[in-house]
Design a protein around this motif. Structure first.
Motif, short mmCIF file in Angstrom:
data_model
loop_
_atom_site.label_atom_id
_atom_site.label_comp_id
_atom_site.label_asym_id
_atom_site.label_seq_id
_atom_site.Cartn_x
_atom_site.Cartn_y
_atom_site.Cartn_z
N GLY A 34 0.78 -1.24 0.00
CA GLY A 34 0.00 0.00 0.00
C GLY A 34 0.81 1.28 0.00
O GLY A 34 0.26 2.37 0.22
N TRP A 35 2.12 1.19 -0.24
CA TRP A 35 2.94 2.40 -0.34
C TRP A 35 2.69 3.07 -1.68
O TRP A 35 2.44 2.40 -2.69
CB TRP A 35 4.41 2.06 -0.17
CG TRP A 35 4.77 1.67 1.24
CD1 TRP A 35 4.34 0.56 1.91
CD2 TRP A 35 5.61 2.39 2.13
NE1 TRP A 35 4.86 0.54 3.18
CE2 TRP A 35 5.66 1.64 3.34
CE3 TRP A 35 6.33 3.56 2.04
CZ2 TRP A 35 6.39 2.07 4.45
CZ3 TRP A 35 7.08 3.98 3.14
CH2 TRP A 35 7.10 3.24 4.32
N GLN A 36 2.79 4.39 -1.70
CA GLN A 36 2.52 5.15 -2.93
C GLN A 36 3.71 6.02 -3.30
O GLN A 36 4.37 6.59 -2.44
CB GLN A 36 1.27 6.03 -2.74
CG GLN A 36 0.00 5.23 -2.49
CD GLN A 36 -1.22 6.11 -2.29
OE1 GLN A 36 -1.15 7.33 -2.42
NE2 GLN A 36 -2.34 5.49 -1.97
N ARG A 37 3.93 6.12 -4.60
CA ARG A 37 5.04 6.91 -5.11
C ARG A 37 4.75 8.40 -4.96
O ARG A 37 3.64 8.86 -5.27
CB ARG A 37 5.29 6.56 -6.57
CG ARG A 37 6.46 7.26 -7.20
CD ARG A 37 6.76 6.67 -8.56
NE ARG A 37 7.80 7.43 -9.26
CZ ARG A 37 8.37 7.04 -10.40
NH1 ARG A 37 7.99 5.88 -10.95
NH2 ARG A 37 9.30 7.76 -10.98
N LEU A 38 5.76 9.15 -4.47
CA LEU A 38 5.61 10.58 -4.26
C LEU A 38 6.17 11.36 -5.45
O LEU A 38 7.03 10.87 -6.19
CB LEU A 38 6.34 11.02 -2.99
CG LEU A 38 5.91 10.34 -1.68
CD1 LEU A 38 6.74 10.88 -0.53
CD2 LEU A 38 4.43 10.54 -1.43
N GLY A 46 17.79 14.00 -5.41
CA GLY A 46 18.70 13.05 -6.03
C GLY A 46 17.92 12.04 -6.86
O GLY A 46 16.75 12.24 -7.20
N PRO A 47 18.53 10.90 -7.15
CA PRO A 47 17.93 9.96 -8.09
C PRO A 47 16.89 9.01 -7.51
O PRO A 47 16.33 8.20 -8.24
CB PRO A 47 19.15 9.16 -8.58
CG PRO A 47 20.08 9.17 -7.40
CD PRO A 47 19.91 10.53 -6.76
N ALA A 48 16.58 9.11 -6.22
CA ALA A 48 15.67 8.15 -5.61
C ALA A 48 14.23 8.35 -6.08
O ALA A 48 13.75 9.48 -6.22
CB ALA A 48 15.73 8.25 -4.09
N VAL A 49 13.55 7.23 -6.29
CA VAL A 49 12.09 7.23 -6.43
C VAL A 49 11.54 6.95 -5.04
O VAL A 49 11.84 5.92 -4.43
CB VAL A 49 11.63 6.14 -7.42
CG1 VAL A 49 10.11 6.08 -7.48
CG2 VAL A 49 12.22 6.40 -8.81
N VAL A 50 10.74 7.89 -4.51
CA VAL A 50 10.38 7.87 -3.09
C VAL A 50 8.93 7.44 -2.90
O VAL A 50 8.04 7.88 -3.64
CB VAL A 50 10.61 9.25 -2.45
CG1 VAL A 50 10.27 9.23 -0.97
CG2 VAL A 50 12.06 9.70 -2.66
N TYR A 51 8.71 6.60 -1.88
CA TYR A 51 7.40 6.07 -1.56
C TYR A 51 7.04 6.42 -0.11
O TYR A 51 7.91 6.54 0.75
CB TYR A 51 7.38 4.54 -1.71
CG TYR A 51 7.55 4.04 -3.12
CD1 TYR A 51 6.45 3.63 -3.87
CD2 TYR A 51 8.81 3.98 -3.70
CE1 TYR A 51 6.61 3.16 -5.17
CE2 TYR A 51 8.98 3.51 -4.99
CZ TYR A 51 7.88 3.11 -5.72
OH TYR A 51 8.05 2.65 -7.01
N ALA A 52 5.76 6.55 0.14
CA ALA A 52 5.25 6.74 1.50
C ALA A 52 3.95 5.95 1.64
O ALA A 52 3.27 5.65 0.65
CB ALA A 52 5.00 8.21 1.80
N ILE A 56 10.38 5.58 2.09
CA ILE A 56 11.35 4.64 1.52
C ILE A 56 11.65 5.10 0.10
O ILE A 56 10.73 5.29 -0.70
CB ILE A 56 10.82 3.20 1.48
CG1 ILE A 56 10.46 2.69 2.88
CG2 ILE A 56 11.83 2.27 0.80
CD1 ILE A 56 11.63 2.36 3.75
N GLY A 57 12.93 5.29 -0.21
CA GLY A 57 13.33 5.63 -1.56
C GLY A 57 14.10 4.48 -2.20
O GLY A 57 14.71 3.66 -1.50
#
Length: 328
Positions: free
Chosen positions: A220-224, A231-237, A245-246
């Motif tokens: 159930g985490w969603q991309r922000l 930076g290069p991280a794709v971040v989720y919350a 979490i990235g």
């Protein structure tokens, strides 16, 4: 009018990763498993004044974020002086540092006073024995104390970095999630990257970041949305819950399309890509303040030649011997 720094693909650069030293006191299995060995002919690191001139030139070109890296930057004797000099450069709004957490608990207040307002701290496992096996040091509790001290000192952004390794720490995802939610922290999972010195390790332990992304999606985490200067991280919350979490996945498709960062080595070489074939020496233009115009023109001209992407997916990691060489 402030200039901007762009390459031939129209990417704008606002973020400099500046290595302060090649030296590292940890022996991480994915980077320097045999420890750091100083070359006999190693040139001196950039001085405080050389760094000030370098950052001033980049800031004139619109760069506003600097990250101090290594090796391990806390081993650089002049670290506080360097941080203070960089933070005072007009236009620099974010001064970050990536560290293994060495002596962070006792130095956090000094870092904050010098202008460091963001930290990434390497924590590759939350299990003390596994942390020691990965890093060569039984210091997990010290590192965690340092993270708490950094937050107490008022450093506004404190994130954890964890190199994702199949068969070593990939089963710790749930434990990391519980930790970042309990402490309202951000964690970056970083794919193991192949360098010239770790090919066998990479082949055994590489795990695609997409696998972690799929597990986060299932929970159930969603991309922000991407933040400016990120930076290069794709971040989720997870909606309604603290912590983030990235995922930094350099082997993913189009990873380089949003590149916004350049690198300079501890000896003053500009690296247009972490996995490029060589660095270009800027040091001759860092010797006096009256060389600024020539330095700015040189940086702009070189940046325009940056290639569209790395060649990691073709098994080519350029001239990078290990990630400590220019800060990862």
């Amino acid at each position: 009018m402030q200039q901007s720094l762009e390459d031939g693909q129209g990417r704008r650069f606002e973020y400099l990763r500046l290595s302060l030293t090649d030296v590292c006191n940890f022996r991480c299995s994915y980077c320097l498993p045999d420890g750091y060995r100083k070359p006999a002919d190693a040139p001196a690191n950039l001085s405080v004044d050389e760094i000030r001139r370098l950052v001033t030139a980049f800031a004139t070109l619109g760069l506003w974020k600097v990250r101090l890296t290594g090796g391990e930057p806390s081993l650089r004797r002049e670290l506080i002086d360097i941080a203070a000099a960089v933070s005072r450069v007009p236009g620099i709004r974010r001064l970050a540092m990536t560290t293994n957490g060495y002596r962070l608990a006792e130095r956090a207040e000094d870092y904050a006073a010098a202008g460091i307002n963001a930290l990434n701290v390497s924590v590759d496992s939350l299990d003390p024995a596994r942390f020691a096996a990965i890093t060569g040091h039984d210091r997990l509790s010290e590192v965690l104390d340092g993270i708490a001290a950094a937050r107490a000192a008022g450093i506004g952004t404190v994130k954890l970095n964890s190199v994702l390794m199949s068969g070593i720490n990939d089963h710790e995802l749930e434990g990391f999630i519980a930790f970042v939610q309990r402490h309202d922290l951000s964690l970056r999972f970083i794919e193991v990257m192949r360098t010239n010195d770790n090919t066998a390790f990479f082949e055994r332990h590489h795990l695609a970041g997409a696998e972690i992304a799929d597990r986060l999606d299932a929970m159930g985490w969603q991309r922000l949305a991407r933040e400016q200067g990120a930076g290069p991280a794709v971040v989720y919350a997870q909606p309604g819950r603290p912590g983030q979490i990235g995922i930094i996945a350099p082997y993913s498709k189009d990873f380089c399309a949003s590149c916004n960062r350049l690198r300079v080595s501890a000896q003053g070489k500009l690296h247009l890509c972490l996995f490029g074939d060589y660095g270009i020496d800027l040091r001759p233009l860092l010797q006096a303040d009256d060389q600024q115009d020539e330095l700015i023109s040189r940086i702009a001209a070189l940046t325009a030649t940056k290639t569209p992407g790395h060649r990691l997916r073709q098994g080519n990691s350029g001239a990078t011997p290990h990630l400590a060489s220019i800060g990862g």
